[in-house]
Design a protein around this motif. Sequence first.
Motif: not given
Length: 258
Positions: A194-214
């Motif tokens: 699923g959504w694995v919190a790698t450095e790339r994911q956190l730097q490129k795609w993370w947002s508070p709204e996105g993580e809240a939805g996850t």
Amino acid sequence: MPDYARYPSLEDRVVFITGGAAGIGGDMVRQFAGQGAKVGFIDLAEEAGRETVAACIAAGAAHAPLFIAGDLRDIDALKAAIAETGRHFGDITVLVNNAANDDRHDWSEVTPEYWDDRFAVNLRHQFFAIQAVVPQMRRAGFGSIVNIGSSCWMIKEDFFPGYAIAKSAVQGLTHTMARTFGPDNIRVNAVLPGWVATERQLQKWWSPEGEAGTMEMQCLKRRITAEEFNQMVLFLAADDGGACTAQSFVVDGGRGPL
């Protein structure tokens, strides 16, 4: 700190990993090296690849990993890297088809060239890595192939159609090849993050709204790490997963599929 399993059968086992320089793949190299395996891996990111090797050595790995810089879209280079790993360590008996790229894109702007590139980056190399490694596994008398897919298409994420569609085909590849190579004692499974919190994911795609939805969708209300995702890969590579083939294992904290 989690107390993860150690698999004696992985000691001295020869493993080849695609996309092993960073992220899930980088952790995967470190995990296998920490189990005492002999690891070869290919990646475009030369500096990150060298850093991963250095990290394994610093952690006391019994065997220094073999890093080969290369572009997986070049199938000849991929096959050469697999052959080099076999010469360096002996016959490969574990293949992890990990490499992928989940760059976001709009369906209306996809060109035929970009479509072909998404499949070259996310799917095509998996088949040809299998084609190249199976003769080594047949010589050894056994093997485990782990294809890394994605659960994104199951939960209908729509912001990277080329990636999602290519990843959906990983399960078809897995099930077909499991039937083909079962008589050779070669197992083929898929692991879907699923959504694995790698450095790339956190730097490129993370947002508070996105993580809240996850977090709303996941049963476990926390981030999933590369380290814990890779425990399923280790299990399938080891003798402990010896009865598992033609299966798809979702590691996503209970997010889906819906």
